[in-house]
Design a protein around this motif. Structure first.
Motif, PDB file in Angstrom:
ATOM      1  N   ARG A  74       0.828  -1.209   0.000  1.00 39.25           N
ATOM      2  CA  ARG A  74       0.000   0.000   0.000  1.00 39.25           C
ATOM      3  C   ARG A  74       0.863   1.259   0.000  1.00 39.25           C
ATOM      4  N   SER A  90      -3.819   2.833  -6.422  1.00 41.50           N
ATOM      5  CA  SER A  90      -4.442   2.054  -5.355  1.00 41.50           C
ATOM      6  C   SER A  90      -3.701   0.720  -5.269  1.00 41.50           C
ATOM      7  N   LEU A  91      -3.997  -0.007  -4.197  1.00 41.99           N
ATOM      8  CA  LEU A  91      -3.325  -1.299  -4.048  1.00 41.99           C
ATOM      9  C   LEU A  91      -3.625  -2.231  -5.231  1.00 41.99           C
ATOM     10  N   PRO A  92      -4.888  -2.405  -5.586  1.00 39.44           N
ATOM     11  CA  PRO A  92      -5.167  -3.283  -6.743  1.00 39.44           C
ATOM     12  C   PRO A  92      -4.546  -2.745  -8.023  1.00 39.44           C
ATOM     13  N   MET A 119      -1.213  -4.065  -7.992  1.00 42.59           N
ATOM     14  CA  MET A 119      -1.194  -5.514  -8.143  1.00 42.59           C
ATOM     15  C   MET A 119      -1.610  -5.948  -9.543  1.00 42.59           C
ATOM     16  N   HIS A 120      -2.052  -4.995 -10.312  1.00 38.87           N
ATOM     17  CA  HIS A 120      -2.312  -5.293 -11.713  1.00 38.87           C
ATOM     18  C   HIS A 120      -0.986  -5.580 -12.430  1.00 38.87           C
ATOM     19  N   SER A 162       2.057 -10.356  -6.997  1.00 40.46           N
ATOM     20  CA  SER A 162       2.309 -10.517  -5.571  1.00 40.46           C
ATOM     21  C   SER A 162       3.509  -9.670  -5.164  1.00 40.46           C
TER      22      SER A 162
END
Lengths: 199, 199
Positions: free
Chosen positions: A36, A45-47, A50-51, A55
DNA sequence: AGCAAAACCATACAACGCACGGTTTCTTTG
DNA sequence: CAAAGAAACCGTGCGTTGTATGGTTTTGCT
Protein backbone atom coordinates in the motif's frame (compact mmCIF):
# COMPACT_ATOMS: atom_id res chain seq x y z
CA UNK A 1 -1.80 -8.17 -27.99
CA UNK A 2 -2.47 -9.06 -24.41
CA UNK A 3 0.38 -8.23 -22.08
CA UNK A 4 0.55 -6.22 -18.92
CA UNK A 5 2.97 -3.58 -20.10
CA UNK A 6 1.78 -3.13 -23.62
CA UNK A 7 0.44 0.41 -23.53
CA UNK A 8 3.05 3.18 -23.27
CA UNK A 9 1.43 4.48 -20.13
CA UNK A 10 1.62 1.01 -18.68
CA UNK A 11 5.31 0.45 -19.25
CA UNK A 12 6.07 3.85 -17.77
CA UNK A 13 4.01 3.12 -14.67
CA UNK A 14 5.58 -0.27 -14.36
CA UNK A 15 9.04 1.19 -14.34
CA UNK A 16 8.00 3.92 -11.94
CA UNK A 17 6.80 1.20 -9.60
CA UNK A 18 10.09 -0.68 -9.89
CA UNK A 19 12.05 2.48 -9.22
CA UNK A 20 9.90 3.55 -6.30
CA UNK A 21 9.71 0.11 -4.73
CA UNK A 22 13.48 -0.33 -4.92
CA UNK A 23 13.98 2.99 -3.16
CA UNK A 24 11.53 2.16 -0.38
CA UNK A 25 12.68 -1.43 0.01
CA UNK A 26 16.26 -0.24 0.26
CA UNK A 27 15.33 2.20 2.97
CA UNK A 28 12.71 0.41 5.01
CA UNK A 29 13.56 -3.15 4.13
CA UNK A 30 11.46 -5.68 2.28
CA UNK A 31 9.37 -6.81 5.20
CA UNK A 32 9.12 -3.32 6.58
CA UNK A 33 7.33 -1.84 3.60
CA UNK A 34 3.76 -2.51 2.61
CA UNK A 35 2.49 -2.69 -0.92
CA UNK A 36 0.00 0.00 0.00
CA UNK A 37 2.86 2.34 0.78
CA UNK A 38 4.50 1.64 -2.56
CA UNK A 39 1.16 2.07 -4.30
CA UNK A 40 0.48 5.39 -2.57
CA UNK A 41 3.90 6.68 -3.60
CA UNK A 42 3.08 5.81 -7.19
CA UNK A 43 -0.37 7.43 -6.99
CA UNK A 44 -2.02 4.11 -7.34
CA UNK A 45 -4.44 2.05 -5.35
CA UNK A 46 -3.33 -1.30 -4.05
CA UNK A 47 -5.17 -3.28 -6.74
CA UNK A 48 -3.79 -0.84 -9.26
CA UNK A 49 -0.32 -1.87 -8.26
CA UNK A 50 -1.19 -5.51 -8.14
CA UNK A 51 -2.31 -5.29 -11.71
CA UNK A 52 1.34 -5.08 -12.65
CA UNK A 53 2.77 -7.49 -10.12
CA UNK A 54 0.68 -10.37 -8.97
CA UNK A 55 2.31 -10.52 -5.57
CA UNK A 56 4.78 -8.73 -3.38
CA UNK A 57 7.44 -11.32 -4.04
CA UNK A 58 6.88 -11.06 -7.75
CA UNK A 59 7.53 -7.35 -7.50
CA UNK A 60 10.69 -8.05 -5.58
CA UNK A 61 11.90 -10.56 -8.11
CA UNK A 62 11.30 -8.04 -10.88
CA UNK A 63 13.31 -5.42 -9.02
CA UNK A 64 16.27 -7.74 -8.58
CA UNK A 65 16.14 -8.87 -12.15
CA UNK A 66 16.21 -5.34 -13.47
CA UNK A 67 18.91 -4.29 -11.04
CA UNK A 68 21.15 -7.13 -12.05
CA UNK A 69 20.71 -6.40 -15.72
CA UNK A 70 21.95 -2.84 -15.38
CA UNK A 71 24.69 -3.88 -12.97
CA UNK A 72 25.98 -6.50 -15.34
CA UNK A 73 25.92 -4.05 -18.20
CA UNK A 74 27.97 -1.44 -16.35
CA UNK A 75 30.41 -3.86 -14.76
CA UNK A 76 30.99 -5.49 -18.09
CA UNK A 77 31.75 -2.13 -19.64
CA UNK A 78 34.30 -1.30 -16.98
CA UNK A 79 37.92 -1.88 -17.69
CA UNK A 80 40.43 -3.83 -15.66
CA UNK A 81 40.81 -7.51 -14.89
CA UNK A 82 38.53 -9.70 -12.81
CA UNK A 83 40.24 -8.92 -9.52
CA UNK A 84 40.00 -5.20 -9.96
CA UNK A 85 36.35 -5.34 -10.96
CA UNK A 86 35.54 -7.50 -7.96
CA UNK A 87 37.28 -5.09 -5.66
CA UNK A 88 35.50 -2.16 -7.23
CA UNK A 89 32.09 -3.77 -6.92
CA UNK A 90 32.73 -4.59 -3.29
CA UNK A 91 33.71 -1.04 -2.47
CA UNK A 92 30.76 0.25 -4.44
CA UNK A 93 28.40 -1.93 -2.43
CA UNK A 94 29.63 -0.30 0.75
CA UNK A 95 27.81 2.81 -0.36
CA UNK A 96 24.39 1.26 -0.82
CA UNK A 97 23.73 -0.52 2.46
CA UNK A 98 20.00 -0.80 1.79
CA UNK A 99 20.58 -2.75 -1.38
CA UNK A 100 23.13 -4.99 0.25
CA UNK A 101 20.72 -5.86 3.00
CA UNK A 102 17.96 -6.44 0.48
CA UNK A 103 20.09 -8.93 -1.41
CA UNK A 104 21.26 -10.61 1.76
CA UNK A 105 17.73 -10.99 3.07
CA UNK A 106 16.51 -12.33 -0.20
CA UNK A 107 19.27 -14.72 -1.07
CA UNK A 108 18.44 -16.43 2.20
CA UNK A 109 14.69 -16.43 1.69
CA UNK A 110 15.07 -17.53 -1.91
CA UNK A 111 16.59 -20.84 -0.88
CA UNK A 112 13.02 -22.03 -0.64
CA UNK A 113 12.30 -23.54 -4.08
CA UNK A 114 8.78 -22.12 -3.92
CA UNK A 115 10.09 -18.59 -3.58
CA UNK A 116 9.45 -16.51 -6.72
CA UNK A 117 13.05 -15.37 -6.77
CA UNK A 118 14.47 -18.85 -6.32
CA UNK A 119 15.33 -19.55 -9.94
CA UNK A 120 16.67 -16.06 -10.27
CA UNK A 121 19.17 -16.47 -7.49
CA UNK A 122 20.18 -19.96 -8.51
CA UNK A 123 21.08 -18.92 -12.03
CA UNK A 124 22.57 -15.69 -10.72
CA UNK A 125 25.14 -17.56 -8.69
CA UNK A 126 25.74 -20.05 -11.46
CA UNK A 127 26.50 -17.14 -13.76
CA UNK A 128 28.74 -15.48 -11.19
CA UNK A 129 30.76 -18.61 -10.65
CA UNK A 130 31.07 -19.32 -14.35
CA UNK A 131 32.19 -15.79 -15.17
CA UNK A 132 34.64 -15.56 -12.33
CA UNK A 133 36.13 -18.99 -12.86
CA UNK A 134 36.67 -18.13 -16.50
CA UNK A 135 38.35 -14.89 -15.49
CA UNK A 136 40.55 -16.84 -13.09
CA UNK A 137 41.47 -19.26 -15.86
CA UNK A 138 42.49 -16.34 -18.00
CA UNK A 139 44.67 -15.12 -15.20
CA UNK A 140 46.27 -18.53 -15.05
CA UNK A 141 46.97 -18.35 -18.76
CA UNK A 142 48.53 -14.93 -18.26
CA UNK A 143 50.72 -16.30 -15.50
CA UNK A 144 49.35 -14.09 -12.73
CA UNK A 145 47.75 -17.01 -10.95
CA UNK A 146 49.26 -20.34 -9.98
CA UNK A 147 48.39 -22.98 -12.58
CA UNK A 148 47.62 -25.72 -10.10
CA UNK A 149 44.69 -23.91 -8.50
CA UNK A 150 41.13 -25.13 -8.89
CA UNK A 151 39.53 -22.11 -10.50
CA UNK A 152 35.98 -23.32 -10.03
CA UNK A 153 36.41 -23.86 -6.33
CA UNK A 154 38.20 -20.55 -6.12
CA UNK A 155 35.38 -18.73 -7.89
CA UNK A 156 32.85 -20.01 -5.38
CA UNK A 157 35.20 -19.11 -2.55
CA UNK A 158 35.78 -15.56 -3.66
CA UNK A 159 32.06 -14.96 -4.19
CA UNK A 160 31.39 -16.45 -0.77
CA UNK A 161 33.95 -14.12 0.70
CA UNK A 162 32.24 -11.11 -0.81
CA UNK A 163 28.85 -12.22 0.46
CA UNK A 164 30.13 -13.17 3.87
CA UNK A 165 32.00 -9.93 4.36
CA UNK A 166 28.81 -8.08 3.60
CA UNK A 167 27.15 -9.80 6.53
CA UNK A 168 29.91 -8.76 8.90
CA UNK A 169 29.98 -5.28 7.46
CA UNK A 170 26.24 -4.81 7.89
CA UNK A 171 26.57 -5.76 11.54
CA UNK A 172 29.64 -3.62 12.02
CA UNK A 173 30.03 -0.84 9.43
CA UNK A 174 33.51 -0.18 10.75
CA UNK A 175 34.74 -3.22 8.88
CA UNK A 176 36.21 -2.52 5.48
CA UNK A 177 34.93 -5.12 3.06
CA UNK A 178 37.19 -3.97 0.27
CA UNK A 179 40.31 -4.40 2.34
CA UNK A 180 39.44 -7.96 3.19
CA UNK A 181 38.54 -8.92 -0.34
CA UNK A 182 41.72 -7.35 -1.63
CA UNK A 183 43.73 -9.16 0.98
CA UNK A 184 42.56 -12.57 -0.09
CA UNK A 185 43.01 -11.76 -3.76
CA UNK A 186 46.51 -10.58 -3.06
CA UNK A 187 47.15 -13.72 -1.11
CA UNK A 188 45.99 -15.86 -3.99
CA UNK A 189 48.51 -14.15 -6.21
CA UNK A 190 51.36 -15.18 -3.93
CA UNK A 191 50.52 -18.88 -3.93
CA UNK A 192 53.36 -20.73 -5.58
CA UNK A 193 52.62 -23.64 -7.93
CA UNK A 194 55.46 -25.79 -6.63
CA UNK A 195 53.99 -25.93 -3.16
CA UNK A 196 50.67 -27.02 -4.55
CA UNK A 197 52.13 -29.87 -6.57
CA UNK A 198 54.12 -31.07 -3.59
CA UNK A 199 50.90 -31.95 -1.75
CA UNK B 1 11.09 -12.77 42.91
CA UNK B 2 9.61 -11.32 39.78
CA UNK B 3 10.87 -13.05 36.71
CA UNK B 4 9.13 -14.81 33.90
CA UNK B 5 10.69 -18.21 34.34
CA UNK B 6 10.79 -18.44 38.08
CA UNK B 7 8.33 -21.23 38.75
CA UNK B 8 9.47 -24.72 37.78
CA UNK B 9 6.47 -25.10 35.55
CA UNK B 10 7.37 -21.88 33.86
CA UNK B 11 10.96 -22.72 33.02
CA UNK B 12 9.85 -26.08 31.63
CA UNK B 13 7.22 -24.46 29.43
CA UNK B 14 9.70 -21.86 28.34
CA UNK B 15 12.14 -24.47 27.20
CA UNK B 16 9.39 -26.46 25.53
CA UNK B 17 8.51 -23.36 23.57
CA UNK B 18 12.12 -22.83 22.54
CA UNK B 19 12.43 -26.42 21.45
CA UNK B 20 9.15 -26.45 19.57
CA UNK B 21 9.68 -23.08 17.94
CA UNK B 22 13.14 -24.05 16.77
CA UNK B 23 11.76 -27.19 15.18
CA UNK B 24 8.96 -25.36 13.38
CA UNK B 25 11.10 -22.41 12.36
CA UNK B 26 13.68 -24.78 10.96
CA UNK B 27 11.07 -26.56 8.95
CA UNK B 28 8.71 -23.83 7.83
CA UNK B 29 11.05 -20.88 8.09
CA UNK B 30 10.77 -17.88 10.36
CA UNK B 31 8.35 -15.92 8.27
CA UNK B 32 6.40 -18.99 7.31
CA UNK B 33 5.35 -19.90 10.83
CA UNK B 34 2.87 -18.03 12.96
CA UNK B 35 3.08 -17.61 16.68
CA UNK B 36 -0.37 -19.17 16.91
CA UNK B 37 0.99 -22.33 15.36
CA UNK B 38 3.84 -22.47 17.84
CA UNK B 39 1.43 -21.78 20.68
CA UNK B 40 -0.96 -24.51 19.57
CA UNK B 41 1.88 -27.00 19.40
CA UNK B 42 2.78 -26.13 22.98
CA UNK B 43 -0.85 -26.38 24.13
CA UNK B 44 -0.93 -22.71 24.83
CA UNK B 45 -3.01 -19.79 23.72
CA UNK B 46 -1.31 -17.01 21.84
CA UNK B 47 -1.17 -14.66 24.83
CA UNK B 48 0.02 -17.60 26.88
CA UNK B 49 3.03 -17.83 24.63
CA UNK B 50 3.55 -14.12 24.56
CA UNK B 51 3.77 -14.14 28.30
CA UNK B 52 7.17 -15.72 27.89
CA UNK B 53 8.36 -13.85 24.85
CA UNK B 54 7.22 -10.33 24.29
CA UNK B 55 7.46 -10.55 20.55
CA UNK B 56 8.15 -12.96 17.76
CA UNK B 57 11.61 -11.58 17.25
CA UNK B 58 12.36 -11.86 20.93
CA UNK B 59 11.47 -15.53 20.73
CA UNK B 60 13.77 -15.90 17.79
CA UNK B 61 16.62 -14.16 19.55
CA UNK B 62 16.16 -16.47 22.54
CA UNK B 63 16.31 -19.50 20.27
CA UNK B 64 19.55 -18.37 18.69
CA UNK B 65 21.08 -17.49 22.00
CA UNK B 66 20.36 -20.89 23.46
CA UNK B 67 21.47 -22.67 20.32
CA UNK B 68 24.77 -20.86 20.32
CA UNK B 69 25.41 -21.65 23.94
CA UNK B 70 25.10 -25.37 23.40
CA UNK B 71 27.05 -25.20 20.16
CA UNK B 72 29.89 -23.35 21.76
CA UNK B 73 29.97 -25.82 24.61
CA UNK B 74 30.21 -28.82 22.33
CA UNK B 75 32.64 -27.31 19.85
CA UNK B 76 34.88 -26.23 22.68
CA UNK B 77 34.89 -29.74 24.06
CA UNK B 78 35.90 -31.20 20.71
CA UNK B 79 39.49 -31.95 20.05
CA UNK B 80 41.63 -30.83 17.15
CA UNK B 81 42.97 -27.49 16.07
CA UNK B 82 41.04 -24.50 14.82
CA UNK B 83 41.07 -25.57 11.18
CA UNK B 84 39.71 -29.01 11.92
CA UNK B 85 36.96 -27.66 14.15
CA UNK B 86 35.95 -25.15 11.50
CA UNK B 87 35.77 -27.84 8.89
CA UNK B 88 33.76 -30.08 11.19
CA UNK B 89 31.29 -27.35 12.00
CA UNK B 90 30.81 -26.55 8.34
CA UNK B 91 30.13 -30.16 7.45
CA UNK B 92 27.82 -30.48 10.42
CA UNK B 93 25.82 -27.47 9.26
CA UNK B 94 25.20 -29.19 5.96
CA UNK B 95 22.93 -31.56 7.84
CA UNK B 96 20.66 -28.94 9.38
CA UNK B 97 19.55 -26.82 6.43
CA UNK B 98 16.66 -25.31 8.34
CA UNK B 99 18.96 -23.90 10.98
CA UNK B 100 21.38 -22.57 8.41
CA UNK B 101 18.63 -20.73 6.63
CA UNK B 102 17.34 -19.40 9.92
CA UNK B 103 20.73 -17.94 10.76
CA UNK B 104 21.20 -16.54 7.29
CA UNK B 105 17.81 -14.87 7.32
CA UNK B 106 18.42 -13.40 10.70
CA UNK B 107 21.96 -12.22 10.37
CA UNK B 108 20.68 -10.09 7.51
CA UNK B 109 17.63 -8.81 9.33
CA UNK B 110 19.63 -8.16 12.49
CA UNK B 111 21.75 -5.55 10.78
CA UNK B 112 19.01 -3.14 11.76
CA UNK B 113 20.15 -1.74 15.12
CA UNK B 114 16.54 -1.83 16.33
CA UNK B 115 16.30 -5.56 15.76
CA UNK B 116 16.11 -7.52 19.02
CA UNK B 117 18.85 -9.84 17.87
CA UNK B 118 21.16 -7.04 16.73
CA UNK B 119 23.43 -6.96 19.75
CA UNK B 120 23.47 -10.71 19.81
CA UNK B 121 24.80 -11.00 16.30
CA UNK B 122 27.27 -8.17 16.68
CA UNK B 123 28.93 -9.71 19.70
CA UNK B 124 28.61 -13.15 18.16
CA UNK B 125 30.76 -12.16 15.22
CA UNK B 126 33.16 -10.25 17.43
CA UNK B 127 33.60 -13.39 19.49
CA UNK B 128 34.05 -15.53 16.41
CA UNK B 129 36.71 -13.29 14.98
CA UNK B 130 38.54 -13.01 18.27
CA UNK B 131 38.56 -16.75 18.86
CA UNK B 132 39.58 -17.62 15.35
CA UNK B 133 42.28 -14.98 15.09
CA UNK B 134 43.73 -16.23 18.35
CA UNK B 135 43.70 -19.77 17.01
CA UNK B 136 45.42 -18.56 13.87
CA UNK B 137 48.05 -16.81 15.95
CA UNK B 138 48.68 -20.05 17.78
CA UNK B 139 49.14 -21.75 14.45
CA UNK B 140 51.65 -19.12 13.53
CA UNK B 141 53.53 -19.79 16.75
CA UNK B 142 53.50 -23.49 15.96
CA UNK B 143 54.90 -22.80 12.51
CA UNK B 144 51.93 -24.19 10.55
CA UNK B 145 50.94 -20.79 9.29
CA UNK B 146 53.07 -18.13 7.63
CA UNK B 147 54.17 -15.55 10.18
CA UNK B 148 53.59 -12.56 7.94
CA UNK B 149 49.85 -13.11 7.63
CA UNK B 150 47.34 -10.73 9.19
CA UNK B 151 45.47 -13.09 11.48
CA UNK B 152 42.64 -10.69 12.22
CA UNK B 153 41.87 -10.07 8.59
CA UNK B 154 42.19 -13.77 7.97
CA UNK B 155 39.75 -14.61 10.73
CA UNK B 156 37.13 -12.34 9.23
CA UNK B 157 37.81 -13.79 5.81
CA UNK B 158 37.46 -17.39 6.87
CA UNK B 159 34.23 -16.69 8.73
CA UNK B 160 32.95 -14.83 5.71
CA UNK B 161 33.82 -17.80 3.56
CA UNK B 162 31.80 -20.12 5.79
CA UNK B 163 28.81 -17.79 5.74
CA UNK B 164 29.03 -17.13 2.04
CA UNK B 165 29.32 -20.78 1.13
CA UNK B 166 26.18 -21.44 3.10
CA UNK B 167 24.31 -19.05 0.85
CA UNK B 168 25.48 -20.83 -2.26
CA UNK B 169 24.82 -24.21 -0.72
CA UNK B 170 21.28 -23.30 0.26
CA UNK B 171 20.57 -22.28 -3.33
CA UNK B 172 22.33 -25.35 -4.73
CA UNK B 173 22.61 -28.24 -2.25
CA UNK B 174 24.91 -29.99 -4.69
CA UNK B 175 27.72 -27.71 -3.61
CA UNK B 176 29.96 -29.12 -0.91
CA UNK B 177 30.65 -26.39 1.62
CA UNK B 178 33.17 -28.45 3.50
CA UNK B 179 35.29 -29.01 0.43
CA UNK B 180 35.48 -25.32 -0.29
CA UNK B 181 36.32 -24.36 3.25
CA UNK B 182 38.97 -27.03 3.42
CA UNK B 183 40.40 -25.86 0.15
CA UNK B 184 40.99 -22.34 1.33
CA UNK B 185 42.40 -23.50 4.66
CA UNK B 186 44.76 -25.81 2.82
CA UNK B 187 45.73 -22.96 0.56
CA UNK B 188 46.51 -20.74 3.52
CA UNK B 189 48.88 -23.39 4.78
CA UNK B 190 50.87 -23.28 1.56
CA UNK B 191 51.49 -19.55 1.62
CA UNK B 192 55.18 -18.93 2.03
CA UNK B 193 56.39 -16.12 4.30
CA UNK B 194 59.11 -15.00 1.92
CA UNK B 195 56.66 -14.14 -0.80
CA UNK B 196 54.65 -12.05 1.57
CA UNK B 197 57.59 -10.02 2.74
CA UNK B 198 58.66 -9.40 -0.81
CA UNK B 199 55.54 -7.38 -1.47
C1' DA C 1 -4.13 -18.75 55.39
C1' DG C 2 -3.17 -15.26 52.56
C1' DC C 3 -0.88 -12.71 49.24
C1' DA C 4 1.94 -11.52 45.35
C1' DA C 5 3.58 -12.90 41.26
C1' DA C 6 3.71 -16.17 37.62
C1' DA C 7 1.02 -18.62 34.35
C1' DC C 8 -2.35 -18.37 31.22
C1' DC C 9 -6.61 -16.87 28.54
C1' DA C 10 -10.64 -14.26 25.64
C1' DT C 11 -11.09 -10.75 22.96
C1' DA C 12 -10.01 -6.99 20.05
C1' DC C 13 -7.25 -4.14 16.88
C1' DA C 14 -4.79 -2.39 13.09
C1' DA C 15 -2.26 -3.72 9.23
C1' DC C 16 -0.98 -6.94 6.04
C1' DG C 17 -1.14 -9.63 1.43
C1' DC C 18 -4.35 -10.95 -1.67
C1' DA C 19 -8.91 -11.96 -4.40
C1' DC C 20 -13.10 -10.59 -6.57
C1' DG C 21 -15.82 -7.88 -9.57
C1' DG C 22 -16.21 -4.05 -11.33
C1' DT C 23 -15.34 0.72 -14.35
C1' DT C 24 -12.53 3.72 -17.11
C1' DT C 25 -9.07 4.58 -20.51
C1' DC C 26 -6.43 3.57 -24.35
C1' DT C 27 -5.14 1.08 -29.10
C1' DT C 28 -5.92 -1.43 -32.59
C1' DT C 29 -8.62 -3.03 -36.35
C1' DG C 30 -12.67 -3.88 -39.40
C1' DC D 1 -14.41 6.35 -37.60
C1' DA D 2 -16.80 3.62 -34.73
C1' DA D 3 -16.81 -0.81 -32.31
C1' DA D 4 -14.35 -4.08 -29.79
C1' DG D 5 -11.29 -5.71 -26.53
C1' DA D 6 -7.60 -5.51 -23.67
C1' DA D 7 -4.94 -2.78 -20.56
C1' DA D 8 -5.19 0.29 -16.69
C1' DC D 9 -7.08 1.08 -12.70
C1' DC D 10 -10.36 1.10 -8.32
C1' DG D 11 -13.76 -0.19 -4.02
C1' DT D 12 -14.43 -3.48 -1.09
C1' DG D 13 -13.92 -7.47 1.56
C1' DC D 14 -11.59 -11.78 3.35
C1' DG D 15 -8.45 -14.33 6.19
C1' DT D 16 -4.32 -14.03 8.79
C1' DT D 17 -0.78 -11.85 11.05
C1' DG D 18 1.73 -9.68 15.24
C1' DT D 19 0.57 -7.24 19.15
C1' DA D 20 -2.08 -4.73 23.20
C1' DT D 21 -5.51 -4.84 26.85
C1' DG D 22 -7.57 -6.52 30.80
C1' DG D 23 -8.58 -9.99 32.84
C1' DT D 24 -8.68 -15.08 35.72
C1' DT D 25 -6.46 -19.10 37.51
C1' DT D 26 -2.55 -21.31 39.45
C1' DT D 27 1.59 -21.53 42.00
C1' DG D 28 5.00 -20.79 45.67
C1' DC D 29 6.49 -18.41 49.68
C1' DT D 30 5.92 -16.47 54.33
Amino acid sequence: MSEKGSYPKGVAKREEILRTALAIFSQEGYRGTSLREVARECKLSLPGLMHYFGSKEELLAAILRKRDETDFATSHAEEGDAFKILSTITRHNAQVPGLVQLYATLSAAASDPNHPAHEFFVSRYQDFRARLSQALAERQAAGTLAAGLDVEKLAAIVIALADGMQVQWMLDPGIDMGDHVDYLLELLGTVSPSRLLAD
